[in-house]
Design a protein around this motif. Structure first.
Motif, PDB file in Angstrom:
ATOM      1  N   ARG A   1      12.086  -0.767   2.824  1.00 35.92           N
ATOM      2  CA  ARG A   1      11.023  -1.018   3.804  1.00 35.92           C
ATOM      3  C   ARG A   1      10.958  -2.518   4.070  1.00 35.92           C
ATOM      4  N   PRO A   2      11.146  -2.964   5.320  1.00 34.78           N
ATOM      5  CA  PRO A   2      11.068  -4.396   5.614  1.00 34.78           C
ATOM      6  C   PRO A   2       9.624  -4.895   5.588  1.00 34.78           C
ATOM      7  N   TYR A   3       9.476  -6.184   5.360  1.00 36.03           N
ATOM      8  CA  TYR A   3       8.151  -6.800   5.457  1.00 36.03           C
ATOM      9  C   TYR A   3       8.313  -8.169   6.094  1.00 36.03           C
ATOM     10  N   SER A   4       7.223  -8.680   6.627  1.00 38.95           N
ATOM     11  CA  SER A   4       7.225  -9.980   7.268  1.00 38.95           C
ATOM     12  C   SER A   4       5.796 -10.502   7.304  1.00 38.95           C
ATOM     13  N   GLY A   5       5.647 -11.776   7.157  1.00 38.53           N
ATOM     14  CA  GLY A   5       4.317 -12.373   7.251  1.00 38.53           C
ATOM     15  C   GLY A   5       4.430 -13.838   7.612  1.00 38.53           C
ATOM     16  N   THR A   6       3.393 -14.361   8.224  1.00 39.09           N
ATOM     17  CA  THR A   6       3.366 -15.761   8.625  1.00 39.09           C
ATOM     18  C   THR A   6       2.085 -16.403   8.127  1.00 39.09           C
ATOM     19  N   GLY A   7       2.088 -17.721   8.094  1.00 37.41           N
ATOM     20  CA  GLY A   7       0.900 -18.447   7.682  1.00 37.41           C
ATOM     21  C   GLY A   7       1.084 -19.931   7.911  1.00 37.41           C
ATOM     22  N   ARG A   8       0.129 -20.674   7.425  1.00 38.65           N
ATOM     23  CA  ARG A   8       0.164 -22.137   7.561  1.00 38.65           C
ATOM     24  C   ARG A   8      -0.161 -22.747   6.208  1.00 38.65           C
TER      25      ARG A   8
ATOM     26  N   GLN B   1       0.849  -1.193   0.000  1.00 37.62           N
ATOM     27  CA  GLN B   1       0.000   0.000   0.000  1.00 37.62           C
ATOM     28  C   GLN B   1       0.883   1.240   0.000  1.00 37.62           C
ATOM     29  N   ASN B   2       0.643   2.128  -0.968  1.00 39.62           N
ATOM     30  CA  ASN B   2       1.351   3.400  -1.053  1.00 39.62           C
ATOM     31  C   ASN B   2       0.424   4.501  -0.549  1.00 39.62           C
ATOM     32  N   PRO B   3       0.656   5.033   0.652  1.00 36.08           N
ATOM     33  CA  PRO B   3      -0.222   6.065   1.210  1.00 36.08           C
ATOM     34  C   PRO B   3       0.117   7.482   0.737  1.00 36.08           C
ATOM     35  N   ASN B   4       1.134   7.621  -0.102  1.00 37.62           N
ATOM     36  CA  ASN B   4       1.596   8.936  -0.529  1.00 37.62           C
ATOM     37  C   ASN B   4       0.777   9.495  -1.684  1.00 37.62           C
ATOM     38  N   GLU B   5       0.919  10.788  -1.909  1.00 36.39           N
ATOM     39  CA  GLU B   5       0.200  11.492  -2.981  1.00 36.39           C
ATOM     40  C   GLU B   5       0.885  11.343  -4.337  1.00 36.39           C
ATOM     41  N   TYR B   6       1.954  10.582  -4.398  1.00 35.87           N
ATOM     42  CA  TYR B   6       2.710  10.412  -5.643  1.00 35.87           C
ATOM     43  C   TYR B   6       3.075   8.943  -5.787  1.00 35.87           C
ATOM     44  N   ARG B   7       3.318   8.533  -7.036  1.00 31.78           N
ATOM     45  CA  ARG B   7       3.661   7.136  -7.277  1.00 31.78           C
ATOM     46  C   ARG B   7       5.095   6.871  -6.842  1.00 31.78           C
ATOM     47  N   ILE B   8       5.367   5.595  -6.561  1.00 33.57           N
ATOM     48  CA  ILE B   8       6.703   5.155  -6.168  1.00 33.57           C
ATOM     49  C   ILE B   8       7.084   3.979  -7.056  1.00 33.57           C
ATOM     50  N   ASP B   9       8.335   3.951  -7.488  1.00 26.47           N
ATOM     51  CA  ASP B   9       8.841   2.820  -8.265  1.00 26.47           C
ATOM     52  C   ASP B   9       9.698   1.928  -7.382  1.00 26.47           C
ATOM     53  N   ALA B  10       9.262   0.687  -7.189  1.00 25.22           N
ATOM     54  CA  ALA B  10      10.046  -0.289  -6.433  1.00 25.22           C
ATOM     55  C   ALA B  10      11.055  -0.906  -7.394  1.00 25.22           C
TER      56      ALA B  10
ATOM     57  N   THR C   1       5.566  -0.455 -10.176  1.00 22.36           N
ATOM     58  CA  THR C   1       5.064   0.891  -9.908  1.00 22.36           C
ATOM     59  C   THR C   1       3.923   0.825  -8.911  1.00 22.36           C
ATOM     60  N   LEU C   2       4.077   1.586  -7.836  1.00 17.14           N
ATOM     61  CA  LEU C   2       3.036   1.686  -6.813  1.00 17.14           C
ATOM     62  C   LEU C   2       2.312   3.003  -7.025  1.00 17.14           C
ATOM     63  N   GLU C   3       1.090   2.927  -7.463  1.00 11.12           N
ATOM     64  CA  GLU C   3       0.315   4.140  -7.745  1.00 11.12           C
ATOM     65  C   GLU C   3       0.007   4.888  -6.453  1.00 11.12           C
TER      66      GLU C   3
ATOM     67  N   ALA D   1      12.850  -7.332   2.358  1.00 10.31           N
ATOM     68  CA  ALA D   1      12.829  -5.878   2.243  1.00 10.31           C
ATOM     69  C   ALA D   1      12.453  -5.486   0.829  1.00 10.31           C
ATOM     70  N   PHE D   2      11.819  -4.347   0.721  1.00 15.75           N
ATOM     71  CA  PHE D   2      11.305  -3.789  -0.515  1.00 15.75           C
ATOM     72  C   PHE D   2      12.035  -2.464  -0.710  1.00 15.75           C
ATOM     73  N   THR D   3      12.838  -2.313  -1.778  1.00 10.31           N
ATOM     74  CA  THR D   3      13.574  -1.069  -2.020  1.00 10.31           C
ATOM     75  C   THR D   3      12.848  -0.241  -3.067  1.00 10.31           C
ATOM     76  N   MET D   4      12.589   1.020  -2.728  1.00  8.34           N
ATOM     77  CA  MET D   4      11.825   1.902  -3.604  1.00  8.34           C
ATOM     78  C   MET D   4      12.629   3.138  -3.964  1.00  8.34           C
ATOM     79  N   ALA D   5      12.536   3.530  -5.236  1.00  4.04           N
ATOM     80  CA  ALA D   5      13.134   4.786  -5.680  1.00  4.04           C
ATOM     81  C   ALA D   5      12.076   5.866  -5.484  1.00  4.04           C
ATOM     82  N   THR D   6      12.410   6.880  -4.702  1.00  4.56           N
ATOM     83  CA  THR D   6      11.483   7.977  -4.445  1.00  4.56           C
ATOM     84  C   THR D   6      12.137   9.278  -4.888  1.00  4.56           C
ATOM     85  N   PRO D   7      11.383  10.353  -4.940  1.00  2.00           N
ATOM     86  CA  PRO D   7      11.992  11.650  -5.272  1.00  2.00           C
ATOM     87  C   PRO D   7      13.067  12.057  -4.268  1.00  2.00           C
ATOM     88  N   PHE D   8      13.138  11.389  -3.113  1.00  2.00           N
ATOM     89  CA  PHE D   8      14.068  11.765  -2.061  1.00  2.00           C
ATOM     90  C   PHE D   8      15.187  10.746  -1.886  1.00  2.00           C
TER      91      PHE D   8
END
Length: 160
Positions: A142-149, A57-66, A90-92, A130-137
């Motif tokens: 950003r790390p991620y983690s999830g579990t399941g069965r 989920q991209n909560p920003n007002e601009y797109r991000i390219d991972a 591309t994260l809209e 981890a998810f690496t994104m190119a931003t204007p800055f």
């Protein structure tokens, strides 16, 4: 006098650029990455393949390219696969994107997990990375983690 004026102007420009970058980073909100699902795609003579499905989920007002996704897959507390893929996604702005990360594993790496599935019919898994994104800055990771069965009967019958 001219040197002082030029030096003052240069310092003001550097301070302004630094201040803008700081404000811009503060205005950036990290995307939220979660593991939606892990799907066994295929099994062969030496191993198999999984698709790790991420919701980003991209909560920003601009797109991000991972630009890069790293991963480590754990089954029943044993690491079975580690890797990294370079894939432009591309994260809209203000949207959620589904990202599929293909993972290869060997039977040697999942030997204990397979025994657990045979004996009990299911096994716990965890995916980290981890998810690496190119931003204007600049690039942001950003790390991620999830579990399941994983339930073998559900997989065989197509139930989730």
């Amino acid at each position: 006098m001219n040197r002082r004026w030029m030096l003052g102007l240069a310092l003001a420009a550097v301070a302004g650029a630094t201040g803008c970058a700081t404000l811009a980073r503060q205005a950036f909100t990290n995307p939220v990455v979660e593991v939606k699902d892990v799907v066994v795609k295929g099994l062969g003579t030496d191993g198999g393949s999984l698709d790790v499905i991420l919701n980003v989920q991209n909560p920003n007002e601009y797109r991000i390219d991972a630009t890069k996704i790293s991963y480590q897959v754990w089954v029943d507390s044993n690491s079975i696969a580690t890797g990294e893929i370079s894939k432009l996604v591309t994260l809209e702005n203000r949207g959620t994107s589904e990202v599929v990360v293909p993972v290869q594993f060997t039977y040697a790496s999942v030997q204990r997990a397979l025994l657990h599935v045979i004996q009990r019919g299911s096994v716990d898994y965890k995916v980290t990375g981890a998810f690496t994104m190119a931003t204007p800055f600049g690039n942001i990771t950003r790390p991620y983690s999830g579990t399941g069965r994983f339930d073998s009967m559900a997989a065989l019958t197509g139930r989730r």
